[in-house]
Design a protein around this motif. Sequence first.
Motif, PDB file in Angstrom:
ATOM      1  N   UNK A 244       0.777  -1.299   0.038  1.00 18.37           N
ATOM      2  CA  UNK A 244       0.084   0.014   0.026  1.00 18.37           C
ATOM      3  C   UNK A 244       0.727   1.227   0.160  1.00 18.37           C
ATOM      4  N   UNK A 245       0.563   2.171  -0.588  1.00 18.40           N
ATOM      5  CA  UNK A 245       1.251   3.488  -0.778  1.00 18.40           C
ATOM      6  C   UNK A 245       0.548   4.483  -1.297  1.00 18.40           C
ATOM      7  N   UNK A 246       1.101   5.619  -1.881  1.00 20.98           N
ATOM      8  CA  UNK A 246       0.570   6.812  -2.425  1.00 20.98           C
ATOM      9  C   UNK A 246       1.398   7.433  -3.494  1.00 20.98           C
ATOM     10  N   UNK A 247       0.825   8.146  -4.373  1.00 19.06           N
ATOM     11  CA  UNK A 247       1.972   9.121  -4.891  1.00 19.06           C
ATOM     12  C   UNK A 247       1.660  10.536  -4.624  1.00 19.06           C
ATOM     13  N   UNK A 248       2.601  10.853  -3.938  1.00 23.22           N
ATOM     14  CA  UNK A 248       2.516  12.336  -3.508  1.00 23.22           C
ATOM     15  C   UNK A 248       3.235  13.219  -4.709  1.00 23.22           C
ATOM     16  N   UNK A 249       1.909  13.909  -5.150  1.00 22.56           N
ATOM     17  CA  UNK A 249       1.923  14.851  -6.603  1.00 22.56           C
ATOM     18  C   UNK A 249       2.105  16.287  -5.931  1.00 22.56           C
ATOM     19  N   UNK A 250       3.528  16.860  -6.072  1.00 21.44           N
ATOM     20  CA  UNK A 250       3.482  18.308  -5.585  1.00 21.44           C
ATOM     21  C   UNK A 250       3.918  18.808  -6.792  1.00 21.44           C
ATOM     22  N   UNK A 251       3.756  20.286  -6.741  1.00 18.61           N
ATOM     23  CA  UNK A 251       4.146  21.050  -7.709  1.00 18.61           C
ATOM     24  C   UNK A 251       5.641  20.987  -8.194  1.00 18.61           C
TER      25      UNK A 251
END
Length: 503
Positions: A244-251
């Motif tokens: 399990x995870x996440x794509x941390x989508x910053x600018x």
Amino acid sequence: MCTDDSRHGPGRRALLVTGAATALTLGTMSFASAAEGSQSTQTLTGTLPPGAPDFVYLPVEVPPGTREIRVAYTYTKATVPAGTQNNALDIGLFDERGTELGGEGFRGWSGGARTEFFVRADDATPGYVPGPVRAGTWHIALGPYTVAPDGLPYSVTVTLTHGEQGRTPRPAYPPERARGRGRAWYRGDCHLHSWHSDGRRTPAEIGALARAAGLDFINTSDHNTHTSHAHWADVAGDDLLVMLGEEITTRNGHVVALGTDPGTFVDWRYRARDNRFGHYADRIRRAGGLVVPAHPHATCIGCGWKFGLAEADVLEVWNGPYTPDDEVSLADWDNTLVAYARRGSARWLPAMGNSDAHRDPDRVGGPQTVVLADDLTRTAIQEGLRAGRSYVAESKDVSLTFTATGGKGESAGIGERLRVPADTPVTVTLEAKGAPGCTLHLVTDQGTLYTSAPLPASGEGSATWHTTPSYAAYVRAELRHPATTPPLPGPLAAFTNPLFLGT
């Protein structure tokens, strides 16, 4: 039903400093309590100017006795000159606990993938967190991703349904272990998107495609939300480990949180200049995950990696179908190996590859990372990735064996160091399967020093190369398809992490 179209954002907004960045707060939508089963609706319209903050918050006063909050929004695309970015507006939701960076108020994010969503205790739109709709000030978060020169006109409609709340389901998460083969090579894809963000596939559909691609493990990585975590238990099985995870989508770039604890959410509302990434990289590691910068040289707006590599555990060098930005990422990563090999740095940065698959025709498992791990568990896979005991292949059909041996029988494999004196003769051996027409390449700190003839139709072949640690500080292998635009090299079919040579 009550409707209020009279409030226009620009005339009623105030600047509010929230953590590292300046945000914009619009005029508040206030709702009164109403009879059970009834609905109340309000609409706010306005125009965001060029140079608007990254996040604009619309406060919504939610009264007691609210069962559901439903949000719909639209915005206008402009007519812009060639080469000018058009309008794009993302959206999400924070509850009465607030919008503080890294706080507990997050209730969901859909970016630009949806035009409406709902949240209530017993259910929520994918990407949003089901749970009680408590009274207080909620915030709709707008993210003006790009703004046209004439501004970004928007309209947000909020509908509250009044009544008794349902029961919030208890989440069930996939196990951290599958039936492995002991110490073996396991294939995985750790960058995948479901309908919980901007993907179009359900977890079940992704699981079926992962099995068809010959994968042993996957990692969930929806953009800026963790809500899919509770929807993978039925997908996992003895034959498929689901991390399990996440794509941390910053600018300023995207990072995959790989293998975090169930239910872990990592905030994304900062830029490199805010000096906050180290804190959130630590958040990933404290949750048991790996920090993996994704597609570092991708050309989409906000995709290029600008946070540096000091916090990275692994680097995603190959993302989806092989393209020129992957070639740049490969070369840039190779430069980090030179620094480690020559300066004796305490650590080096392993590479991996993932599909970043969102929808048809995106191919799950194209590419895939093949990891030597002690077992098919979350911890063992992460240890193999962190140690660089891995290679990347375009499909399950491609496999490699890559070793180095010294004069007295010493040997090392991918990601290891052959510790022999500088003048010791070393034999490097590469074997490949499943790559017809491809060429074998051996790459060192000096560049590519060996290239084979194209492999036969069987796709099998081998190469043997002799060197010394004084001549080659490290060796890594590549399989490449024929060049499409000579003299540039052909697309990768596979590549390995390095073997380091010398004491």
